[in-house]
Design an enzyme around this catalytic site. Structure first.
Site, PDB file in Angstrom:
ATOM      1  N   ASN A  28      -6.247  -3.912  -4.908  1.00 20.65           N
ATOM      2  CA  ASN A  28      -7.442  -3.316  -5.523  1.00 20.65           C
ATOM      3  C   ASN A  28      -7.109  -2.069  -6.345  1.00 20.65           C
ATOM      4  O   ASN A  28      -7.783  -1.771  -7.318  1.00 20.65           O
ATOM      5  CB  ASN A  28      -8.508  -3.002  -4.476  1.00 20.65           C
ATOM      6  CG  ASN A  28      -7.982  -2.216  -3.304  1.00 20.65           C
ATOM      7  OD1 ASN A  28      -6.991  -2.607  -2.676  1.00 20.65           O
ATOM      8  ND2 ASN A  28      -8.613  -1.099  -2.989  1.00 20.65           N
TER       9      ASN A  28
ATOM     10  N   HIS B   6     -12.759  -2.129   5.340  1.00 25.19           N
ATOM     11  CA  HIS B   6     -12.512  -3.417   4.663  1.00 25.19           C
ATOM     12  C   HIS B   6     -12.921  -4.607   5.514  1.00 25.19           C
ATOM     13  O   HIS B   6     -12.401  -5.708   5.357  1.00 25.19           O
ATOM     14  CB  HIS B   6     -11.033  -3.555   4.268  1.00 25.19           C
ATOM     15  CG  HIS B   6     -10.535  -2.439   3.408  1.00 25.19           C
ATOM     16  ND1 HIS B   6     -11.166  -2.072   2.254  1.00 25.19           N
ATOM     17  CD2 HIS B   6      -9.470  -1.618   3.536  1.00 25.19           C
ATOM     18  CE1 HIS B   6     -10.504  -1.057   1.705  1.00 25.19           C
ATOM     19  NE2 HIS B   6      -9.490  -0.778   2.467  1.00 25.19           N
TER      20      HIS B   6
ATOM     21  N   TYR C 288      -1.525   4.081  -6.616  1.00 21.66           N
ATOM     22  CA  TYR C 288      -2.769   4.794  -6.307  1.00 21.66           C
ATOM     23  C   TYR C 288      -3.111   5.820  -7.390  1.00 21.66           C
ATOM     24  O   TYR C 288      -3.772   6.820  -7.119  1.00 21.66           O
ATOM     25  CB  TYR C 288      -2.720   5.464  -4.918  1.00 21.66           C
ATOM     26  CG  TYR C 288      -2.754   4.489  -3.763  1.00 21.66           C
ATOM     27  CD1 TYR C 288      -1.666   3.654  -3.505  1.00 21.66           C
ATOM     28  CD2 TYR C 288      -3.869   4.407  -2.912  1.00 21.66           C
ATOM     29  CE1 TYR C 288      -1.681   2.767  -2.452  1.00 21.66           C
ATOM     30  CE2 TYR C 288      -3.891   3.513  -1.847  1.00 21.66           C
ATOM     31  CZ  TYR C 288      -2.804   2.701  -1.622  1.00 21.66           C
ATOM     32  OH  TYR C 288      -2.809   1.813  -0.578  1.00 21.66           O
TER      33      TYR C 288
ATOM     34  N   HIS D  97      -3.591  -3.857   2.413  1.00 23.86           N
ATOM     35  CA  HIS D  97      -4.971  -3.427   2.298  1.00 23.86           C
ATOM     36  C   HIS D  97      -5.524  -2.675   3.504  1.00 23.86           C
ATOM     37  O   HIS D  97      -6.115  -1.612   3.353  1.00 23.86           O
ATOM     38  CB  HIS D  97      -5.860  -4.632   1.974  1.00 23.86           C
ATOM     39  CG  HIS D  97      -7.179  -4.297   1.364  1.00 23.86           C
ATOM     40  ND1 HIS D  97      -7.327  -3.341   0.383  1.00 23.86           N
ATOM     41  CD2 HIS D  97      -8.427  -4.800   1.591  1.00 23.86           C
ATOM     42  CE1 HIS D  97      -8.611  -3.275   0.038  1.00 23.86           C
ATOM     43  NE2 HIS D  97      -9.293  -4.136   0.748  1.00 23.86           N
ATOM     44  N   VAL D  98      -5.383  -3.239   4.695  1.00 24.41           N
ATOM     45  CA  VAL D  98      -5.962  -2.588   5.884  1.00 24.41           C
ATOM     46  C   VAL D  98      -4.902  -1.706   6.540  1.00 24.41           C
ATOM     47  O   VAL D  98      -3.880  -2.199   6.991  1.00 24.41           O
ATOM     48  CB  VAL D  98      -6.476  -3.647   6.877  1.00 24.41           C
ATOM     49  CG1 VAL D  98      -6.975  -2.975   8.145  1.00 24.41           C
ATOM     50  CG2 VAL D  98      -7.589  -4.459   6.235  1.00 24.41           C
ATOM     51  N   HIS D  99      -5.174  -0.415   6.577  1.00 27.31           N
ATOM     52  CA  HIS D  99      -4.169   0.533   7.077  1.00 27.31           C
ATOM     53  C   HIS D  99      -4.336   0.739   8.575  1.00 27.31           C
ATOM     54  O   HIS D  99      -4.606   1.828   9.039  1.00 27.31           O
ATOM     55  CB  HIS D  99      -4.295   1.872   6.356  1.00 27.31           C
ATOM     56  CG  HIS D  99      -4.077   1.778   4.876  1.00 27.31           C
ATOM     57  ND1 HIS D  99      -3.915   2.870   4.069  1.00 27.31           N
ATOM     58  CD2 HIS D  99      -3.976   0.688   4.053  1.00 27.31           C
ATOM     59  CE1 HIS D  99      -3.726   2.489   2.822  1.00 27.31           C
ATOM     60  NE2 HIS D  99      -3.780   1.174   2.783  1.00 27.31           N
TER      61      HIS D  99
ATOM     62  N   ASP E 194      -1.229  -2.725  -4.078  1.00 30.28           N
ATOM     63  CA  ASP E 194      -1.516  -1.292  -4.069  1.00 30.28           C
ATOM     64  C   ASP E 194      -0.228  -0.498  -4.272  1.00 30.28           C
ATOM     65  O   ASP E 194       0.447  -0.122  -3.306  1.00 30.28           O
ATOM     66  CB  ASP E 194      -2.252  -0.856  -2.794  1.00 30.28           C
ATOM     67  CG  ASP E 194      -3.710  -1.286  -2.790  1.00 30.28           C
ATOM     68  OD1 ASP E 194      -4.173  -1.847  -3.804  1.00 30.28           O
ATOM     69  OD2 ASP E 194      -4.399  -1.059  -1.776  1.00 30.28           O
TER      70      ASP E 194
ATOM     71  N   HIS F  19      -3.169  -9.658  -1.142  1.00 25.28           N
ATOM     72  CA  HIS F  19      -3.398  -8.267  -0.731  1.00 25.28           C
ATOM     73  C   HIS F  19      -4.389  -8.145   0.427  1.00 25.28           C
ATOM     74  O   HIS F  19      -4.194  -7.399   1.364  1.00 25.28           O
ATOM     75  CB  HIS F  19      -3.885  -7.445  -1.929  1.00 25.28           C
ATOM     76  CG  HIS F  19      -4.076  -5.996  -1.607  1.00 25.28           C
ATOM     77  ND1 HIS F  19      -3.026  -5.182  -1.229  1.00 25.28           N
ATOM     78  CD2 HIS F  19      -5.190  -5.213  -1.580  1.00 25.28           C
ATOM     79  CE1 HIS F  19      -3.489  -3.958  -0.995  1.00 25.28           C
ATOM     80  NE2 HIS F  19      -4.792  -3.952  -1.199  1.00 25.28           N
TER      81      HIS F  19
ATOM     82  N   ASP G  23       0.820  -1.207   0.000  1.00 27.44           N
ATOM     83  CA  ASP G  23       0.000   0.000   0.000  1.00 27.44           C
ATOM     84  C   ASP G  23       0.855   1.260   0.000  1.00 27.44           C
ATOM     85  O   ASP G  23       0.630   2.167   0.797  1.00 27.44           O
ATOM     86  CB  ASP G  23      -0.936   0.011   1.219  1.00 27.44           C
ATOM     87  CG  ASP G  23      -1.766  -1.254   1.312  1.00 27.44           C
ATOM     88  OD1 ASP G  23      -1.185  -2.317   1.568  1.00 27.44           O
ATOM     89  OD2 ASP G  23      -2.984  -1.176   1.119  1.00 27.44           O
TER      90      ASP G  23
HETATM   91 FE   LIG Z   1      -6.003  -2.215  -0.880  1.00 27.74          FE
END
Ligand SMILES: [Fe+2]
Ligand SMILES: *[C@@H]1O[C@H](CO)[C@@H](O)[C@H](O)[C@H]1NC(C)=O
Ligand SMILES: *[C@@H]1O[C@H](CO)[C@@H](O)[C@H](O)[C@H]1NC(C)=O
Ligand SMILES: *[C@@H]1O[C@H](CO)[C@@H](O)[C@H](O)[C@H]1NC(C)=O
Length: 397
Positions: A234, A329, A200, A356-358, A197, A319, A168
């Site tokens: 994504n 998410h 962006y 994915h999960v920040h 990711d 991811h 990410d």
């Molecule tokens: Fe993501």
């Protein structure tokens, strides 16, 4: 009647008590002073130093390498020449070898809405020696550029190796801090497991693909010198039918190649590699993975191919995480977990890295982690139950 309802009440109380104990046990407490600010970090402006175009007309830029075959003695070298095809040749030699060899790249361009890419070159070299420093040069004449990389040791149980983990990333000021943090780490990662990711660029209007180019120039300072192992996220989907863009993953797959054929995969989005003492399986959670799908069939065979005597570490990159309780998410990885968790357990996967999960969560209080010395993961891995990642925490997910 009343004794039965008493029993129910007792049961409910007992469950509440158990939940209480569990919450107590699972509370990791506060482990860092760091609190994320409320301001979202901005993307670095186009004239930032990290996006600088190398001098000279049509000089190779966005140079990056990844593993090129299954065993690890292959590399794919990729770069972009912005305005003309230019030289399509890589010249390479080993540190102690005298002769320079030449390898020819493939070249492609693509369009995305009203953007036309530069000339994207991908060069596969798979005749390298293990555990060796190589130099390579691309471009021609005065503006030829030289880089180097190390091949990993031949796969085996007792070959130490250090992986870095980045996911990410994006191109904000925090992304730059993240990359610098990785580069400055005294543990010195030898290859990056990239958890999806990338640029962006899809946050921009019409997914402005110029932001794929800036990202390529930004990460070159690391990705030209050590392989980044790519996972699709994504933000790589780039499916925008309203502007006529209906081919998913178009910018990503044109720009970032993977050695998928070497592991019998039919798609660059899922594949496997061996690297030193690790067997790494890369999955795509944005490609179909239900029963009978190509990814499902491939993965089933894949687990049978792993030889733990040769590569004791079995690592999966995907991811979207299977486990987390953060609000963003939430449960997006659930269908995949239902499908594949039993396989992971049965195959004794050592660790799954996801992006994915920040957010940061962990499920154990104290760690007394003893890892075998064959691989130097603890640098970035603090706990096997937890996904530790570098991320540009704060931008859009
Ligand atoms: Fe993501
Ligand atoms: C693409 O279209 C957008 C919106 O119409 C415009 O701002 C941009 O300049 C165009 N880019 C090119 C390369 O034509
Ligand atoms: C990015 O980080 C590098 C290395 O730490 C630094 O030299 C550079 O100025 C930074 N650029 C931006 C735009 O933050
Ligand atoms: C597994 O790897 C070991 C060590 O490289 C090798 O001796 C053995 O033959 C391999 N087993 C299979 C089934 O290929």
């Amino acid at each position: 009647m009343s004794s039965r309802s008493d029993l129910t009440i007792m049961r409910v109380c007992f469950i509440i008590f158990l939940l209480g104990v569990l919450v107590e046990l699972c509370d990791g407490g506060i482990t860092s002073e760091y609190v994320r600010g409320s301001d979202l970090p901005d993307d670095m402006p186009l004239d930032s130093d990290v996006f600088k175009v190398p001098p000279g007309r049509n000089t190779p830029q966005q140079v990056h390498i990844t593993q090129g075959n299954h065993e690890g003695n292959g590399v794919i070298i990729s770069w972009v020449t912005p305005s003309a095809p230019c030289s399509n040749t890589v010249r390479y030699w080993s540190e102690n070898g005298k002769s320079k060899k030449l390898a020819e790249a493939t070249m492609n361009t693509y369009r995305f809405f009203n953007y036309t890419s530069g000339y994207i070159h991908h060069c596969l070299i798979d005749d390298l020696e293990f555990d060796m420093k190589y130099y390579y040069e691309i471009g021609s004449g005065k503006w030829r550029r030289r880089f180097w990389f190390f091949t990993p040791p031949k796969p085996g149980p007792d070959v130490p190796y250090t992986f870095g983990l980045i996911g990410d990333l994006g191109q904000t000021y925090d992304s730059n801090r993240t990359l610098s943090h990785y580069e400055m780490n005294p543990g010195k990662g030898q290859a990056v497991l990239f958890l999806g990711d990338l640029s962006y660029a899809d946050l921009y209007k019409f997914h402005d693909n110029n932001r794929w180019d800036t990202w390529g120039r930004f990460v070159e300072r690391s990705a030209a010198y050590q392989p980044w192992i790519w996972t699709a996220g994504n933000h790589e989907i780039d499916f925008v039918p309203d502007i006529g863009e209906t081919e998913p993953f178009k910018p990503f797959t044109n720009r970032y190649h993977t050695p998928y054929k070497a592991s019998g995969s039919i798609s660059p989005l899922w594949y496997s590699i061996k690297r030193a003492s690790a067997y790494i399986i890369v999955m795509s959670c944005y490609s179909s993975y239900g029963v009978y799908t190509p990814q499902y069939k491939w993965l089933r065979k894949e687990f049978q191919r792993v030889n733990r005597t040769e590569t004791p570490w079995l690592i999966v990159l995907v991811h979207c995480p299977f486990y987390h309780s953060y609000e963003r998410h939430y449960m997006e990885g659930e269908t995949m977990r239902v499908m594949y968790e039993p396989w992971f357990v049965k195959s004794k996967v050592d660790v799954v890295f996801a992006g994915h999960v920040h957010a940061y969560e962990r499920s154990v209080k104290k760690l007394n982690l003893v890892l075998p010395s064959s691989i130097d993961l603890p640098l970035y891995l603090h706990c096997p139950q937890v996904i530790i990642k570098y991320t540009n925490a704060g931008t859009c997910f």
